[in-house]
Design an enzyme around this catalytic site. Sequence first.
Site, PDB file in Angstrom:
ATOM      1  NE  ARG A 180      -4.094   1.916   0.829  1.00  0.00           N
ATOM      2  CZ  ARG A 180      -5.059   2.273  -0.004  1.00  0.00           C
ATOM      3  NH1 ARG A 180      -5.028   1.901  -1.277  1.00  0.00           N
ATOM      4  NH2 ARG A 180      -6.074   3.000   0.413  1.00  0.00           N
TER       5      ARG A 180
ATOM      6  CB  THR B 111      -8.877  -0.383  -8.126  1.00  0.00           C
ATOM      7  OG1 THR B 111      -8.761   0.812  -7.351  1.00  0.00           O
ATOM      8  CG2 THR B 111      -8.230  -1.522  -7.372  1.00  0.00           C
TER       9      THR B 111
ATOM     10  CG  ASN C 270      -8.063   6.564  -5.014  1.00  0.00           C
ATOM     11  OD1 ASN C 270      -8.894   5.695  -4.799  1.00  0.00           O
ATOM     12  ND2 ASN C 270      -8.204   7.798  -4.577  1.00  0.00           N
TER      13      ASN C 270
ATOM     14  CG  ASP D 214      -8.479   5.347  -0.624  1.00  0.00           C
ATOM     15  OD1 ASP D 214      -9.552   5.834  -1.022  1.00  0.00           O
ATOM     16  OD2 ASP D 214      -7.926   4.392  -1.187  1.00  0.00           O
TER      17      ASP D 214
ATOM     18  CB  SER E 115      -7.159  -0.100   1.111  1.00  0.00           C
ATOM     19  OG  SER E 115      -7.567  -0.712  -0.083  1.00  0.00           O
ATOM     20  CB  SER E 116     -12.556  -0.635  -0.027  1.00  0.00           C
ATOM     21  OG  SER E 116     -12.999   0.424   0.766  1.00  0.00           O
TER      22      SER E 116
ATOM     23  N   GLY F  63     -13.390  -1.183  -7.633  1.00  0.00           N
ATOM     24  CA  GLY F  63     -14.704  -0.585  -7.419  1.00  0.00           C
ATOM     25  C   GLY F  63     -14.827   0.304  -6.204  1.00  0.00           C
ATOM     26  N   GLY F  64     -13.703   0.846  -5.712  1.00  0.00           N
ATOM     27  CA  GLY F  64     -13.771   1.798  -4.605  1.00  0.00           C
ATOM     28  C   GLY F  64     -14.456   1.183  -3.392  1.00  0.00           C
TER      29      GLY F  64
HETATM   30  N1  GLY Z   1      -8.232   3.251  -3.667  1.00  0.00           N
HETATM   31  C1  GLY Z   1      -9.254   2.342  -3.389  1.00  0.00           C
HETATM   32  C2  GLY Z   1      -9.023   1.557  -2.157  1.00  0.00           C
HETATM   33  O1  GLY Z   1      -7.902   1.279  -1.809  1.00  0.00           O
HETATM   34  O2  GLY Z   1      -9.962   1.203  -1.495  1.00  0.00           O
END
Ligand code: GLY
Length: 553
Positions: A90, A360, A380, A402, A431-432, A451-452
């Site tokens: 990350r 992503t 992102n 984020d 993050s997701s 997909g955020g």
């Molecule tokens: N940038 C999307 C995530 O890491 O959730």
Amino acid sequence: MRHLIASLWLCLFSCTTLAQTNQAAIATAHPLATKAGFEILQQGGNAFDAAVAVTAALAVVEPAGSGLGGGGFWLLHRAEDDYQVMIDGREMAPGKAHRDMYLNSDGQFEPDWSLNGPLAAGIPGVPAGLVHLSQKYGVLPLETSLQPAVQYAEQGFAVTVGYQHLAGFRRDTLRQYPEAARIFLDKGEVPAIGSKIRQPDLAATLKAIARQGKAGFYQGKTAERLVTAVQQHGGIWTHADLNNYEIIERKPVSGDYLGNQITSVALPSSGGLVLMLALNQLATFDLQQADLTQRRHWVVEAMRRAYFDRSRYLGDADFIDVPGHLTTPAYGRELSRSIDDDRASSSDALPLNEAAGENTTHFSIIDQHGNRVAATLSINYPFGSGFVAEGTGVLLNDEMDDFSAKEGTANVYGLVGNEANAVEPYKRPLSSMSPTFIENDQRLMIIGTPGGSRIISMVLLGLLDFVDGDSAEQIVAAPRYHHQYLPDVIQLEKDGFSEAEIKALQQRGHAIKQMTRRYGDMQTVIVNKQSGRIEAASDPRGEGLAEVRLIRP
Ligand code: GLY
């Protein structure tokens, strides 16, 4: 070929390991990335070498989604000793970052600062991840595994409808930065379908990494160009930030859902925790006997509570204390007790921000030995921050968005956070991204998607469908719905739901937002342990390619 499903039946008798079949499967968001992965397997590489090749190839041919200027998580399963580990690549906040850096003099959040240009960029993790994966888990030289990506960067890749869509969405930002516009636009406009995007500078950066490992990116000429350009354009990176970037190996989040073993990512991704929060609630209901509306109602209520805890508690666990009970079945049961079977609960309403182009990328790999990789990678927003440092070809991320820039203020995905995810030097933004394995006695699946904020709910729906016995093709194609606590609304993707289905949810008190588009680009591999059959499926919403092939010994 957009969503090719390939399968081979090779085991006449019960066959639980892939070593006996010589099959491998790769599902990625771009056919050239899938091809690169198989090339490396055919050259004697394992799934981890293939993951290096696919990661680097996607950095070249899917620049809107991920890249050397971004970060991500690789979830690994090594077959010989069943070792599972999460590779945390990350992005990291630069040393000069501070909690109010995206607030103006009136204390108001300025989304432009955390989304566009180099102030929005965290220190990238993908280059270090490539080196780490190759050196610690691969069997081929890094140079070999990076070769397909170098070739794609030098020879170019063809513009597709998907590329056009996302370049159009980010055109104004790309135009602000001449180096990015020169590479990704055509005289300031979206390039024509079929025209070639060539990236010789990116090829040179990949070659530097191949030759020098981490130093090829985080030190020397590349680092000099990155730091100089970032600072010239208002960013705060230093050489020390680049030099200090480290990959972190973390223990994955694991749990059980009705006899299915779940393995997913740990903080700084919220993915694994939020999935287990939701699944532990859902385990208290009989989903399989319920009608469709009842099932969706319970799933939405479980999402609501899981995302609520995300917003309250989660951030980089190296910086904050995270309550230990979140993934326990007992806590899931407690949360589920507040769910009314017939009526929607209420979250405080916020205006819905339907992010028009969250991006992503995800890929799933299993090799002929049974080694597995689920990887979700990101810069992102589509094309990240839109900024490229001259001479590097590296498009920088805007992952700093984020973080929670201001308590209670939504980011570009409408996600609300608090202190736990505030900006701090060297911290990693929450993050997701949710690369995940699920396994029971009969089958195992490798799954993930971009997909955020909707990544986690998509993976959740995929896991529930897997438990129901659905095929890889059914799982990636299924209609999607999402609830993230705030805004207090179910987001339904376009075309997935009948008027009667929508009305049934509304009658239970749910607010519905019918989206104007479909979302996600799920890449899935499923192995049937009894038959030895492997399925691989790429989301019909995207332009990817999933294949199962025989790998010659
Ligand atoms: N940038 C999307 C995530 O890491 O959730």
